[in-house]
Design a protein around this motif. Sequence first.
Motif, mmCIF file in Angstrom:
data_model
loop_
_atom_site.group_PDB
_atom_site.id
_atom_site.type_symbol
_atom_site.label_atom_id
_atom_site.label_comp_id
_atom_site.label_asym_id
_atom_site.label_seq_id
_atom_site.Cartn_x
_atom_site.Cartn_y
_atom_site.Cartn_z
ATOM 1 N N LEU A 137 1.191 -1.515 -0.132
ATOM 2 C CA LEU A 137 0.052 -0.396 -0.020
ATOM 3 C C LEU A 137 0.561 1.800 0.038
ATOM 4 O O LEU A 137 0.479 2.552 -0.497
ATOM 5 C CB LEU A 137 -1.026 0.120 0.816
ATOM 6 C CG LEU A 137 -2.056 -1.363 1.028
ATOM 7 C CD1 LEU A 137 -2.419 -0.908 2.778
ATOM 8 C CD2 LEU A 137 -2.795 -1.578 -0.208
ATOM 9 N N HIS A 192 -7.912 1.429 2.657
ATOM 10 C CA HIS A 192 -7.377 1.021 3.033
ATOM 11 C C HIS A 192 -7.421 1.585 4.818
ATOM 12 O O HIS A 192 -8.084 2.541 4.749
ATOM 13 C CB HIS A 192 -5.498 1.271 3.024
ATOM 14 C CG HIS A 192 -5.463 2.847 2.799
ATOM 15 N ND1 HIS A 192 -5.558 3.595 3.725
ATOM 16 C CD2 HIS A 192 -6.088 3.668 2.001
ATOM 17 C CE1 HIS A 192 -4.954 5.024 2.849
ATOM 18 N NE2 HIS A 192 -6.314 5.087 1.938
ATOM 19 N N ASP A 193 -7.034 0.834 5.976
ATOM 20 C CA ASP A 193 -7.410 1.736 7.106
ATOM 21 C C ASP A 193 -6.345 1.465 8.146
ATOM 22 O O ASP A 193 -5.394 2.536 8.278
ATOM 23 C CB ASP A 193 -8.548 0.921 7.491
ATOM 24 C CG ASP A 193 -9.668 2.039 8.998
ATOM 25 O OD1 ASP A 193 -8.948 3.694 9.010
ATOM 26 O OD2 ASP A 193 -10.900 2.045 9.666
ATOM 27 N N CYS A 194 -6.542 -0.290 8.439
ATOM 28 C CA CYS A 194 -5.582 -0.170 9.590
ATOM 29 C C CYS A 194 -4.334 0.302 9.603
ATOM 30 O O CYS A 194 -3.579 0.714 9.686
ATOM 31 C CB CYS A 194 -6.116 -1.261 10.594
ATOM 32 S SG CYS A 194 -5.872 -2.850 9.907
ATOM 33 N N ARG A 195 -3.777 -0.437 8.264
ATOM 34 C CA ARG A 195 -2.661 -0.843 7.571
ATOM 35 C C ARG A 195 -2.105 -1.876 8.319
ATOM 36 O O ARG A 195 -0.465 -1.457 8.499
ATOM 37 C CB ARG A 195 -2.185 0.028 7.034
ATOM 38 C CG ARG A 195 -2.518 1.008 5.928
ATOM 39 C CD ARG A 195 -1.725 1.768 5.718
ATOM 40 N NE ARG A 195 -2.459 2.677 4.468
ATOM 41 C CZ ARG A 195 -1.711 3.393 3.479
ATOM 42 N NH1 ARG A 195 -0.233 3.300 3.368
ATOM 43 N NH2 ARG A 195 -2.298 3.467 2.646
ATOM 44 N N GLY A 234 -3.193 -5.219 9.175
ATOM 45 C CA GLY A 234 -4.072 -6.169 8.715
ATOM 46 C C GLY A 234 -5.339 -6.519 9.753
ATOM 47 O O GLY A 234 -5.344 -8.203 10.100
ATOM 48 N N ILE A 235 -5.372 -5.865 10.201
ATOM 49 C CA ILE A 235 -7.122 -6.301 11.166
ATOM 50 C C ILE A 235 -8.824 -5.475 10.841
ATOM 51 O O ILE A 235 -8.924 -6.260 11.175
ATOM 52 C CB ILE A 235 -6.394 -5.759 12.525
ATOM 53 C CG1 ILE A 235 -6.915 -4.666 12.585
ATOM 54 C CG2 ILE A 235 -5.794 -6.535 13.345
ATOM 55 C CD1 ILE A 235 -6.751 -4.209 14.165
ATOM 56 N N GLY A 260 -9.235 -5.316 7.613
ATOM 57 C CA GLY A 260 -9.758 -6.114 6.193
ATOM 58 C C GLY A 260 -9.946 -4.680 4.908
ATOM 59 O O GLY A 260 -11.093 -5.543 3.715
ATOM 60 N N MET A 261 -9.684 -3.508 5.071
ATOM 61 C CA MET A 261 -10.067 -2.843 3.827
ATOM 62 C C MET A 261 -9.106 -3.697 2.849
ATOM 63 O O MET A 261 -9.866 -3.339 1.727
ATOM 64 C CB MET A 261 -10.213 -1.759 4.519
ATOM 65 C CG MET A 261 -11.474 -1.613 5.181
ATOM 66 S SD MET A 261 -13.012 -0.986 4.200
ATOM 67 C CE MET A 261 -12.874 -0.019 3.179
ATOM 68 N N CYS A 262 -8.453 -3.570 2.525
ATOM 69 C CA CYS A 262 -7.224 -3.728 1.737
ATOM 70 C C CYS A 262 -7.216 -4.281 0.758
ATOM 71 O O CYS A 262 -6.876 -4.969 0.848
ATOM 72 C CB CYS A 262 -5.579 -3.497 2.387
ATOM 73 S SG CYS A 262 -5.435 -4.670 3.474
ATOM 74 N N THR A 304 -2.464 -10.140 4.834
ATOM 75 C CA THR A 304 -3.704 -9.106 3.634
ATOM 76 C C THR A 304 -2.183 -7.780 3.056
ATOM 77 O O THR A 304 -0.949 -7.495 3.398
ATOM 78 C CB THR A 304 -3.865 -7.703 5.133
ATOM 79 O OG1 THR A 304 -3.159 -7.431 5.797
ATOM 80 C CG2 THR A 304 -4.727 -8.442 6.182
ATOM 81 N N CYS A 356 -1.951 -4.696 3.033
ATOM 82 C CA CYS A 356 -1.266 -3.415 3.541
ATOM 83 C C CYS A 356 -0.068 -4.920 4.701
ATOM 84 O O CYS A 356 1.108 -3.432 5.189
ATOM 85 C CB CYS A 356 -2.400 -3.585 5.353
ATOM 86 S SG CYS A 356 -3.274 -4.044 6.378
#
Lengths: 262, 224
Positions: free
Chosen positions: A39, A61-64, A66-67, A69-71, A87, A89
């Motif tokens: 990412l 993307h969000d947390c970057r 691995g928790i 699940g957006m990416c 994931t 990220c």
Amino acid sequence: MSDANMVIYLKVWRQANGAAEGKFVDYKVDTVSPDMSFLEMFDVLNNELVKKGEDPIAFDHDCREGICGMCSMMINGKAHGGQLNTTTCQLHMRKFKSGDSIVVEPWRSRAFPLVKDLAVDRSAFDKIIQAGGYVSASTGNAPDANANLIPKTIADIAMDAAACIGCGACVASCPNGSAMLFMGAKISQLAVLPQGEPESAKRTLNMVKTHDELLFGNCTNHAECVATCPKGISMEHIARMNREYTKATFSYFEPKNAGGAG
Amino acid sequence: MSGAVTTFLRSSIGRKQLIAVSGLLLCGFLVAHLAGNVLLLVGSDAFNIYAYKLHQLGPLLYVAEAGLVALFGGHLALAMKLTWENKVARGQKYYVKNRTGRGETIMSATMPYTGLIILVFLVLHIIQFKYGPYYSTEVDGVMMRDLYKTVIEYFASPLNTAWYVVAMFAAAVHTSHGFASSFQSFGWNHPKWMPGVKSIGVIYAIAVGGGFALITILLHVKGA
Ligand code: HEM
Ligand code: FES
């Protein structure tokens, strides 16, 4: 940080919106560090695009870490790049070689309409959860940790299922576009626990009905979902859902006369 | 209650389990059929008497045949609908199609194709033998159909034999995924048992597919 820069040739799916024509666009990113995540490479590319006055690539993307699940990205034909339990990220550029060409596509599934470029609408998952993926009993304050005795093995099964982050890699990589690994995990995590078990029949019937209505495909037991699941959810959860469903069909009924107290 | 059953039969999981039940019953039928075929190796009289006795069952045979037609028909119709719906659900194709190598296998990916080969085989098979050339023979003073002769004649051709071997290979590939897959569809996947079920599926596929193929090859050698 390693100082040797990598050169990566990207072929990225660009599509202005769900109704627009999409196409692949080639990009060259020559300032990629092997320590970057996949990412972060996109961040670098998007910075360059913005500087040039071009439209940056839309990706979720969000947390970057691995928790969340957006990416969602299909990398060289594999969800999240296909590395075991990883994931996008958490995928690092050191897994690639300088000079590599990488094709990046959005999740493809009839039930996940495209929003823009690599971003797709996964709210179909929310609809499955809304159909029953919860416990409706009021539980009051947090109970004492030992009030409900649950064997470790059972707790582990529930925890394994609960590891699902709803990323949709299972749907994206399933040859049938089926959401049964996701749904199996969500049914399983509650069905094995005393808090979730009482509503399991109704929950399973409603969730499967919604899954089918949303035009997800049907499982044919390839296990390609399991192979790409970043959380290693197993086929046993689909099996539990299958037997919960059969059981529910033949046992569940809505009580006709509510109440009668007095 | 009937409402619940209808919902079940229309649902993804319910239909899958019907494919699984019919598939497993067909797996059972293949074992019975193979056992009958072994008599082809015993000799012409043994095989002809077996076929004659089956026909002596009269109405019972019709019931069995109707059952088989229902099994094949149901399995096929549901499988085709499944394949079509799944194709639609996949949506737009990926530009790069790449499997991880940890999930889908050649066996699982080719289920609809091996199934279609079996279907074509089945139709030809019934035309070739059941409605094939009719010869009569007398065994122990009883007149009966010499089905053995029809079979031997057919397998005298290397081409016919080769086609049967190909079709049986398809059946083996189909059942090597299908057998264990149906257990998963019923929900009978237990970490303790599933590896065993998978092995039994593969052994079944090799034994049954290989058994049929071997018999046709032996008959070819005998008849050519
Ligand atoms: C002797 C004949 C046959 C046997 C023993 C057999 C057996 C099986 C079994 C055990 C399954 C697994 C069911 C499950 O996973 O739930 C299956 C699935 C399937 N069969 Fe057959 N079958 C036969 C004929 C056919 C024919 C004629 C077709 C036709 C076109 C066909 C197409 C399929 C398809 C598409 C599936 C679903 C694939 C999947 O779930 O992975 N089969 N079969
Ligand atoms: S961005 Fe949250 S899991 Fe990848």
